[in-house]
Design a protein around this motif. Structure first.
Motif, PDB file in Angstrom:
ATOM      1  N   ALA A  11      30.778  61.490  43.653  1.00  0.00           N
ATOM      2  CA  ALA A  11      30.596  60.310  44.497  1.00  0.00           C
ATOM      3  C   ALA A  11      31.633  59.214  44.272  1.00  0.00           C
ATOM      4  N   GLY A  12      31.948  58.897  43.031  1.00  0.00           N
ATOM      5  CA  GLY A  12      32.933  57.846  42.775  1.00  0.00           C
ATOM      6  C   GLY A  12      34.287  58.190  43.364  1.00  0.00           C
ATOM      7  N   GLU A  13      34.687  59.444  43.217  1.00  0.00           N
ATOM      8  CA  GLU A  13      35.957  59.884  43.779  1.00  0.00           C
ATOM      9  C   GLU A  13      35.905  59.891  45.301  1.00  0.00           C
ATOM     10  N   LEU A  14      34.764  60.259  45.868  1.00  0.00           N
ATOM     11  CA  LEU A  14      34.639  60.241  47.330  1.00  0.00           C
ATOM     12  C   LEU A  14      34.764  58.825  47.878  1.00  0.00           C
ATOM     13  N   ARG A  15      34.160  57.861  47.193  1.00  0.00           N
ATOM     14  CA  ARG A  15      34.277  56.461  47.634  1.00  0.00           C
ATOM     15  C   ARG A  15      35.737  56.008  47.568  1.00  0.00           C
ATOM     16  N   MET A  70      46.998  64.025  49.638  1.00  0.00           N
ATOM     17  CA  MET A  70      47.870  64.300  48.497  1.00  0.00           C
ATOM     18  C   MET A  70      48.282  63.005  47.798  1.00  0.00           C
ATOM     19  N   ALA A  71      48.612  61.984  48.573  1.00  0.00           N
ATOM     20  CA  ALA A  71      49.006  60.703  47.972  1.00  0.00           C
ATOM     21  C   ALA A  71      47.851  60.120  47.164  1.00  0.00           C
ATOM     22  N   TRP A  72      46.637  60.173  47.723  1.00  0.00           N
ATOM     23  CA  TRP A  72      45.466  59.672  46.993  1.00  0.00           C
ATOM     24  C   TRP A  72      45.270  60.464  45.712  1.00  0.00           C
ATOM     25  N   ARG A  73      45.350  61.777  45.821  1.00  0.00           N
ATOM     26  CA  ARG A  73      45.116  62.645  44.666  1.00  0.00           C
ATOM     27  C   ARG A  73      46.085  62.328  43.533  1.00  0.00           C
ATOM     28  N   GLN A  74      47.323  61.995  43.867  1.00  0.00           N
ATOM     29  CA  GLN A  74      48.319  61.674  42.843  1.00  0.00           C
ATOM     30  C   GLN A  74      48.006  60.370  42.111  1.00  0.00           C
ATOM     31  N   THR A  75      47.180  59.509  42.711  1.00  0.00           N
ATOM     32  CA  THR A  75      46.825  58.250  42.043  1.00  0.00           C
ATOM     33  C   THR A  75      45.676  58.423  41.060  1.00  0.00           C
ATOM     34  N   ARG A  76      45.017  59.554  41.087  1.00  0.00           N
ATOM     35  CA  ARG A  76      43.844  59.779  40.253  1.00  0.00           C
ATOM     36  C   ARG A  76      44.258  60.284  38.875  1.00  0.00           C
ATOM     37  N   PRO A  77      43.653  59.757  37.814  1.00  0.00           N
ATOM     38  CA  PRO A  77      44.035  60.195  36.466  1.00  0.00           C
ATOM     39  C   PRO A  77      43.742  61.670  36.196  1.00  0.00           C
TER      40      PRO A  77
END
Length: 118
Positions: A11-15, A70-77
């Protein structure tokens, strides 16, 4: 066209993804996003937010959508696993390779063409 996006761990990642997509002008112009829960399993209390639903309209660009993901995914630790579903089509994004971007874009465009009867 309606798509469902699943992100692990949840959920946190979906938000976070929903906020990212809503801030992308190309995606915002052509898709509406909504967080949804699934039916609770036995013993669960309430529903868990585990699906980001996108309803696309005119001006939809599969390439813009995949690039935004992909851009969002690259910002995730932790670089979460992203799964996109449209009917029987399932696309899993695990890295940001050019091949994966191309494969995901082609698969979404093929589903869109099927929907239009092309």
């Amino acid at each position: 066209m309606q798509l469902e996006v699943h992100v692990e761990p949840g959920a946190g990642e979906l938000r976070s993804l929903q906020g990212w997509l809503r801030s992308d002008p190309d995606v915002r112009r052509s898709a509406v996003t909504e967080l949804r829960g699934s039916t609770p399993r036995s013993g669960d209390m309430g529903t868990a937010l585990d699906v980001l639903q996108l309803v696309t309209g005119n001006g939809w660009s599969a390439a813009s959508f995949v690039m935004a993901l992909m851009a969002w995914r690259q910002t995730r630790p932790q670089r979460p696993r992203v799964e996109i579903r449209r009917g029987d089509t399932v696309i899993v994004l695990t890295d940001c390779s050019p091949e994966e971007i191309e494969r995901a874009t082609r698969a979404l465009e093929a589903v869109e063409d099927e929907d239009r009867g092309a």
